[in-house]
Design a protein around this motif. Structure first.
Motif, PDB file in Angstrom:
ATOM      1  N   LEU B 126       0.862  -1.180   0.000  1.00 30.48           N
ATOM      2  CA  LEU B 126       0.000   0.000   0.000  1.00 30.48           C
ATOM      3  C   LEU B 126       0.894   1.223   0.000  1.00 30.48           C
ATOM      4  CD1 LEU B 126      -2.971   0.992   0.485  1.00 30.48           C
ATOM      5  CD2 LEU B 126      -2.444   0.954   2.905  1.00 30.48           C
ATOM      6  N   GLN B 127       0.531   2.212  -0.827  1.00 31.11           N
ATOM      7  CA  GLN B 127       1.381   3.410  -0.792  1.00 31.11           C
ATOM      8  C   GLN B 127       0.581   4.665  -1.063  1.00 31.11           C
ATOM      9  OE1 GLN B 127       4.306   2.804  -3.831  1.00 31.11           O
ATOM     10  NE2 GLN B 127       3.002   3.728  -5.387  1.00 31.11           N
ATOM     11  N   GLY B 128       1.205   5.810  -0.806  1.00 33.95           N
ATOM     12  CA  GLY B 128       0.557   7.080  -1.067  1.00 33.95           C
ATOM     13  C   GLY B 128      -0.216   7.585   0.141  1.00 33.95           C
ATOM     14  N   PRO B 129      -0.791   8.803  -0.019  1.00 32.65           N
ATOM     15  CA  PRO B 129      -1.486   9.417   1.108  1.00 32.65           C
ATOM     16  C   PRO B 129      -2.696   8.607   1.544  1.00 32.65           C
ATOM     17  CG  PRO B 129      -1.842  10.650  -0.915  1.00 32.65           C
ATOM     18  CD  PRO B 129      -0.814   9.610  -1.219  1.00 32.65           C
ATOM     19  N   MET B 130      -2.894   8.497   2.828  1.00 35.00           N
ATOM     20  CA  MET B 130      -4.076   7.815   3.339  1.00 35.00           C
ATOM     21  C   MET B 130      -4.404   8.356   4.713  1.00 35.00           C
ATOM     22  SD  MET B 130      -2.835   4.074   4.607  1.00 35.00           S
ATOM     23  CE  MET B 130      -4.494   3.551   4.829  1.00 35.00           C
ATOM     24  N   ASP B 131      -5.557   7.950   5.190  1.00 40.70           N
ATOM     25  CA  ASP B 131      -6.059   8.446   6.461  1.00 40.70           C
ATOM     26  C   ASP B 131      -6.427   7.243   7.309  1.00 40.70           C
ATOM     27  OD1 ASP B 131      -7.787  10.956   7.764  1.00 40.70           O
ATOM     28  OD2 ASP B 131      -8.679   8.972   8.031  1.00 40.70           O
ATOM     29  N   VAL B 132      -5.793   7.093   8.472  1.00 37.88           N
ATOM     30  CA  VAL B 132      -6.131   5.969   9.351  1.00 37.88           C
ATOM     31  C   VAL B 132      -6.722   6.533  10.622  1.00 37.88           C
ATOM     32  CG1 VAL B 132      -5.279   3.950  10.561  1.00 37.88           C
ATOM     33  CG2 VAL B 132      -4.260   4.608   8.391  1.00 37.88           C
ATOM     34  N   GLY B 134      -8.396   9.141  11.217  1.00 38.56           N
ATOM     35  CA  GLY B 134      -8.193  10.570  11.425  1.00 38.56           C
ATOM     36  C   GLY B 134      -6.757  11.028  11.330  1.00 38.56           C
ATOM     37  N   LEU B 135      -5.781  10.095  11.343  1.00 40.69           N
ATOM     38  CA  LEU B 135      -4.383  10.519  11.263  1.00 40.69           C
ATOM     39  C   LEU B 135      -3.870  10.336   9.836  1.00 40.69           C
ATOM     40  CD1 LEU B 135      -3.052   8.877  14.519  1.00 40.69           C
ATOM     41  CD2 LEU B 135      -3.541  11.289  14.127  1.00 40.69           C
ATOM     42  N   PRO B 136      -3.203  11.348   9.289  1.00 41.28           N
ATOM     43  CA  PRO B 136      -2.722  11.248   7.912  1.00 41.28           C
ATOM     44  C   PRO B 136      -1.411  10.461   7.826  1.00 41.28           C
ATOM     45  CG  PRO B 136      -2.163  13.391   8.819  1.00 41.28           C
ATOM     46  CD  PRO B 136      -2.910  12.650   9.890  1.00 41.28           C
ATOM     47  N   PHE B 137      -1.256   9.646   6.791  1.00 34.03           N
ATOM     48  CA  PHE B 137       0.007   8.940   6.521  1.00 34.03           C
ATOM     49  C   PHE B 137       0.305   9.060   5.051  1.00 34.03           C
ATOM     50  CE2 PHE B 137      -1.417   7.076  10.416  1.00 34.03           C
ATOM     51  CZ  PHE B 137      -0.246   6.955  11.139  1.00 34.03           C
ATOM     52  N   ASN B 138       1.601   9.044   4.734  1.00 35.45           N
ATOM     53  CA  ASN B 138       1.959   9.022   3.327  1.00 35.45           C
ATOM     54  C   ASN B 138       3.248   8.217   3.211  1.00 35.45           C
ATOM     55  OD1 ASN B 138       2.315   9.394   0.672  1.00 35.45           O
ATOM     56  ND2 ASN B 138       2.422  11.638   0.731  1.00 35.45           N
ATOM     57  N   GLY B 139       3.116   6.907   3.348  1.00 37.31           N
ATOM     58  CA  GLY B 139       4.296   6.052   3.339  1.00 37.31           C
ATOM     59  C   GLY B 139       4.132   4.952   2.321  1.00 37.31           C
ATOM     60  N   ALA B 140       4.957   3.920   2.461  1.00 39.84           N
ATOM     61  CA  ALA B 140       4.834   2.786   1.564  1.00 39.84           C
ATOM     62  C   ALA B 140       4.979   1.511   2.369  1.00 39.84           C
ATOM     63  CB  ALA B 140       5.904   2.850   0.484  1.00 39.84           C
ATOM     64  N   MET B 141       4.006   0.641   2.211  1.00 34.74           N
ATOM     65  CA  MET B 141       4.105  -0.666   2.837  1.00 34.74           C
ATOM     66  C   MET B 141       4.454  -1.681   1.758  1.00 34.74           C
ATOM     67  SD  MET B 141       1.400  -2.681   5.068  1.00 34.74           S
ATOM     68  CE  MET B 141       1.162  -4.428   4.812  1.00 34.74           C
ATOM     69  N   VAL B 142       5.425  -2.530   2.072  1.00 41.11           N
ATOM     70  CA  VAL B 142       5.918  -3.467   1.062  1.00 41.11           C
ATOM     71  C   VAL B 142       4.899  -4.573   0.782  1.00 41.11           C
ATOM     72  CG1 VAL B 142       8.357  -3.101   1.474  1.00 41.11           C
ATOM     73  CG2 VAL B 142       7.084  -4.687   2.922  1.00 41.11           C
ATOM     74  N   PRO B 143       4.874  -5.131  -0.454  1.00 34.81           N
ATOM     75  CA  PRO B 143       4.010  -6.288  -0.729  1.00 34.81           C
ATOM     76  C   PRO B 143       4.593  -7.564  -0.119  1.00 34.81           C
ATOM     77  CG  PRO B 143       5.248  -5.674  -2.686  1.00 34.81           C
ATOM     78  CD  PRO B 143       5.560  -4.647  -1.648  1.00 34.81           C
ATOM     79  N   TRP B 144       3.715  -8.502   0.213  1.00 32.77           N
ATOM     80  CA  TRP B 144       4.200  -9.718   0.874  1.00 32.77           C
ATOM     81  C   TRP B 144       3.925 -10.967   0.064  1.00 32.77           C
ATOM     82  CZ3 TRP B 144       7.286  -9.340   4.998  1.00 32.77           C
ATOM     83  CH2 TRP B 144       7.287  -8.129   5.687  1.00 32.77           C
ATOM     84  N   GLU B 183      -5.628 -15.308  -6.523  1.00 31.02           N
ATOM     85  CA  GLU B 183      -5.961 -15.669  -7.900  1.00 31.02           C
ATOM     86  C   GLU B 183      -6.544 -14.468  -8.642  1.00 31.02           C
ATOM     87  OE1 GLU B 183      -5.606 -18.330  -9.912  1.00 31.02           O
ATOM     88  OE2 GLU B 183      -4.227 -18.958  -8.292  1.00 31.02           O
ATOM     89  N   LYS B 184      -7.516 -13.766  -7.964  1.00 31.47           N
ATOM     90  CA  LYS B 184      -8.216 -12.657  -8.614  1.00 31.47           C
ATOM     91  C   LYS B 184      -7.269 -11.527  -8.977  1.00 31.47           C
ATOM     92  CE  LYS B 184     -12.638 -13.173  -6.478  1.00 31.47           C
ATOM     93  NZ  LYS B 184     -13.158 -12.898  -5.153  1.00 31.47           N
ATOM     94  N   GLU B 185      -6.287 -11.244  -8.088  1.00 31.83           N
ATOM     95  CA  GLU B 185      -5.407 -10.085  -8.288  1.00 31.83           C
ATOM     96  C   GLU B 185      -4.080 -10.460  -8.930  1.00 31.83           C
ATOM     97  OE1 GLU B 185      -6.549  -7.242  -7.910  1.00 31.83           O
ATOM     98  OE2 GLU B 185      -8.272  -7.544  -6.580  1.00 31.83           O
ATOM     99  N   LYS B 186      -4.045 -11.636  -9.548  1.00 36.62           N
ATOM    100  CA  LYS B 186      -2.804 -12.154 -10.111  1.00 36.62           C
ATOM    101  C   LYS B 186      -2.110 -11.154 -11.037  1.00 36.62           C
ATOM    102  CE  LYS B 186      -1.645 -16.830 -11.568  1.00 36.62           C
ATOM    103  NZ  LYS B 186      -2.297 -18.046 -12.068  1.00 36.62           N
ATOM    104  N   ALA B 187      -2.934 -10.417 -11.794  1.00 36.08           N
ATOM    105  CA  ALA B 187      -2.372  -9.538 -12.820  1.00 36.08           C
ATOM    106  C   ALA B 187      -1.754  -8.276 -12.232  1.00 36.08           C
ATOM    107  CB  ALA B 187      -3.473  -9.166 -13.807  1.00 36.08           C
ATOM    108  N   ARG B 188      -1.997  -8.003 -10.958  1.00 32.84           N
ATOM    109  CA  ARG B 188      -1.578  -6.722 -10.364  1.00 32.84           C
ATOM    110  C   ARG B 188      -0.058  -6.636 -10.252  1.00 32.84           C
ATOM    111  NH1 ARG B 188      -4.519  -2.740  -8.396  1.00 32.84           N
ATOM    112  NH2 ARG B 188      -3.143  -1.209  -7.478  1.00 32.84           N
ATOM    113  N   LYS B 189       0.506  -5.490 -10.700  1.00 35.53           N
ATOM    114  CA  LYS B 189       1.969  -5.363 -10.696  1.00 35.53           C
ATOM    115  C   LYS B 189       2.465  -4.314  -9.691  1.00 35.53           C
ATOM    116  CE  LYS B 189       3.588  -8.285 -13.766  1.00 35.53           C
ATOM    117  NZ  LYS B 189       2.324  -8.932 -13.994  1.00 35.53           N
ATOM    118  N   GLN B 190       1.525  -3.456  -9.206  1.00 38.30           N
ATOM    119  CA  GLN B 190       2.009  -2.430  -8.282  1.00 38.30           C
ATOM    120  C   GLN B 190       1.160  -2.369  -7.021  1.00 38.30           C
ATOM    121  OE1 GLN B 190       0.996  -0.380 -11.463  1.00 38.30           O
ATOM    122  NE2 GLN B 190      -0.540   0.975 -10.601  1.00 38.30           N
ATOM    123  N   SER B 191       1.660  -1.578  -6.040  1.00 38.35           N
ATOM    124  CA  SER B 191       0.954  -1.484  -4.760  1.00 38.35           C
ATOM    125  C   SER B 191      -0.384  -0.787  -4.933  1.00 38.35           C
ATOM    126  CB  SER B 191       1.797  -0.699  -3.758  1.00 38.35           C
ATOM    127  OG  SER B 191       2.960  -1.404  -3.453  1.00 38.35           O
TER     128      SER B 191
END
Lengths: 482, 204
Positions: B126-132, B134-144, B183-191
């Motif tokens: 997961l990456q880019g701006p987000m809100d958890v 009420g608190l803002p974050f703008n980081g990158a979580m690695v894929p697993w 299976e469904k997201e097999k084609a996904r290449k980015q976060s």
């Protein structure tokens, strides 16, 4: 300024100089040392404030490399030790040696020049640190080119003080003499060793750390205590108007202090052969003995004194000596291996070092306010002195003791493996905030001290002091209000 | 005024004297006692001035104690979490770090009843701006998805969603569910970004 009672003890000796003449011979060296000391104390407090603000306001002055934490902290430390402590101790030392030996100070003109040189050396050194030339050894950050100036200036003082001492007309030694003479030699000895082995021919590897610890231990435990006690042991009985209790307790404090103090300073976890930290820890523990001896001396000497003292010189002297004893007790605690393991990487050690330095400052304030009116004949407003006391004492306590508590909590949390490092560090945040308040208060005290010294010099400028004026027993009432 | 330090009172101008009272005996006793303790410590730890003797290194006990019995997916999840995987960023206490890593404690993302979105976050990152909450974050979580197996992802999510000490009470995630999403997201290449993931139906 002839004091009638002063000649009573040694009427047989010929050529006793009048107290007025003795005091007058010390005037310019003492004043030059003290006005610079007052200035550097203010500088140091400003940088101490900046450094402590960095912990809870990290963005404060962050854009300017001259005021980054590493430099601000080093300027705090070195302006305090080399700018304030050493010159004020020298001022007290030359006056005490002249006064106690009943002899005029030798070489006042050279000494005044040497005092100026000393302050120039400090200025050069501090600018060097701010510009990024620091050596990286804690308490010895001054770059080489400035240390050489300091070393030469100090030597002039040591030599003149010794000549004065040798020419004394009062042969009997008072306890302050032991402390004075030891302090006079201790400093050049440790400074030369540090310059030689850390700057000119640096030893290799971990031995550097050992030398640096040895130096700072000797400077901040032995030298500071010797120089401070020399003044305290003179002022306590004089201001309390009672004899010092006793010569033997003072002698005991003297020997235990230098014997054990000189080993202290190497932290428990140092990566050195096991005997070094162990012996050093044991020595710190044994410093409890001189601490108790000092406390006993203060108590017994002032007990039953009829002098009422609310924030004036006796208060300064007493609190200076008591806080010195307290700081040695805290240092002794770190000699217990189990305790040292918890506090080693925390604020705790900063706490007792800062306490010792500011306790010394209290003693030096007393000495300055005692000496300056005598050597100049100018009175200093007693109210300002008292107001300064009520800035200085809470300041000194607040900027040191909270760190001891914060350090302990931090240490205990560091050992709790379920807490992250950040959480453990945050435990000391409250202590740092309180200490910032302490820094502000002490800055206030420093500013009042500077104003008082400036007022004396201003008043001196208004009178052309002639020999007759100096010898009249009446003081000028040159009361300068700021 | 007696408090005036500068009055040159002739008595005060006499230089101080010192009495010759003997040293208090208790001071000597304290000195002897401390000398004894110091000698004893030195004998224990000092290595008798031998330059080759150093203090032994004592490692602190390992903070991570593996659970004694296999407690199903939850127990396995705890192991995976501390392997270290998520613990490196979201911390042992799960609260993350302010401004850098969001908290997993009580987070509305984690505790959603249907795990469709969190599975996708863990698989592809997961990456880019987000809100958890009420608190803002703008980081990158690695894929697993290349690091952890379906079973491990199911386990760690079950653990995080059900962590009792954090007060999370969301139902468990099965390995079959993770497999289906993978299976469904097999084609996904980015976060994922927060906006994209919000368009996903949690039950999907």
């Amino acid at each position: 300024m002839t004091a009638p009672a002063a000649t009573s003890s040694c009427c047989s000796t010929p050529a006793i100089q009048s107290v007025g003449a003795i005091d007058a011979s010390c005037r310019w060296p003492v004043l030059t040392l003290l006005k610079g000391a007052a200035f550097w104390l203010v500088v140091s407090s400003v940088f101490g404030l900046i450094a402590s603000l960095k912990f809870h306001q990290p963005t404060f002055l962050a854009g300017c490399e001259w005021f980054t934490y590493g430099r601000a902290y080093a300027v705090w430390a070195d302006a305090l030790v080399y700018g304030f402590c050493v010159p004020s101790a020298l001022a007290a030392a030359v006056w005490l040696i002249a006064r106690l030996g009943k002899v005029e100070l030798h070489g006042p003109v050279i000494l005044t020049a040497a005092a100026k040189f000393w302050h120039i050396g400090v200025f050069v050194g501090l600018c060097g640190i701010l510009a990024g030339d620091s050596t990286g050894y804690e308490w010895f950050e001054l770059p080489r080119y400035s240390v050489i100036i300091l070393w030469a200036a100090y030597l002039v003082f040591a030599v003149c003080a010794l000549f004065t001492h040798a020419a004394r007309t009062e042969r009997a030694l008072y306890p302050s003499h032991w402390f004075l003479l030891a302090a006079l030699f201790w400093f050049p000895w440790i400074l030369s060793t540090a310059v030689l082995l850390l700057q000119l021919h640096p030893v290799r590897g971990v031995a550097q750390a050992a030398i640096a610890w040895w130096y700072s231990g000797n400077l901040l435990v032995v030298w500071l205590a010797l120089a401070g006690l020399a003044a305290s042991l003179y002022l306590l009985p004089k201001l309390a108007e009672q004899p010092l209790q006793s010569r033997y307790t003072a002698l005991f404090a003297f020997w235990t202090l230098i014997l054990f103090g000189t080993w202290a300073g190497i932290p428990a976890g140092a990566a050195l052969p096991a005997w070094m930290p162990t012996v050093s820890g044991n020595a710190s523990l044994l410093l409890l003995v001189p601490a108790l001896a000092i406390a006993t001396t203060v108590r017994q000497t002032t007990r039953g004194s009829t002098v009422i003292s609310k924030g004036d010189l006796l208060c300064y002297t007493k609190s200076g000596a008591c806080l010195l004893a307290l700081s040695l007790v805290l240092l002794a605690l770190t000699g217990i291996p189990k305790f040292a393991r918890v506090t080693e990487f925390t604020w705790f050690n900063h706490s007792h070092t800062a306490l010792r330095l500011y306790a010394f400052a209290m003693t030096m304030f007393a000495a300055a306010y005692h000496i300056v009116p005598r050597v100049t004949g100018v009175t200093i407003c007693p109210r300002r002195i008292r107001i300064q006391f009520w800035f200085a004492i809470p300041g000194a306590l607040l900027l040191s003791l909270p760190y001891a508590v914060g350090g302990l909590v931090q240490g205990v949390k560091l050992f709790n493996l379920n807490l992250s490092f950040l959480d453990a560090s945050k435990a000391s945040l409250m202590a740092v905030r309180v200490a910032t308040l302490g820094e502000v208060l002490f800055l206030g005290a420093g500013v009042i001290f500077l104003i008082n010294m400036a007022a004396v010099i201003f008043a001196l400028g208004k009178y052309t002091i002639t020999a007759e004026v100096m010898d009249t027993p009446k003081l000028h009432t040159a009361e300068v209000r700021s | 005024m007696s408090a005036d330090p500068n009055k040159l009172n002739p008595n005060r101008e006499a230089e101080p004297t010192a009495t010759k009272t003997v040293l208090p005996v208790w001071l000597v006793c304290v000195l002897l006692m401390l000398l004894f303790t110091a000698g004893w410590t030195f004998d224990q730890d000092g290595g008798w001035f031998d330059a080759r003797v150093y203090k032994p290194f004592k490692a602190p006990p390992d903070p991570y104690q593996p659970p004694a019995v296999d407690a199903g997916l939850y127990g396995m999840g705890e192991k995976v979490y501390n392997k270290p995987t998520c613990v490196a960023c979201h911390q042992p206490h799960g609260k993350g770090m302010p401004g850098q890593f969001p908290s997993l404690v009580g987070s509305s993302w984690i505790t959603e009843p249907e795990p469709g979105r969190v599975i996708r976050i863990v698989l592809d990152g997961l990456q880019g701006p987000m809100d958890v909450d009420g608190l803002p974050f703008n980081g990158a979580m690695v894929p697993w998805k290349d690091v952890l197996t379906d079973e491990e992802i199911a386990a760690v999510l079950t653990y995080v969603r059900g962590q009792k000490e954090w007060g999370n009470k969301a139902p468990e995630v099965t390995p079959e569910r993770v497999k289906a999403v993978r299976e469904k997201e097999k084609a996904r290449k980015q976060s994922w970004t927060a906006d994209e993931i919000k368009k996903v139906n949690p039950a999907d």
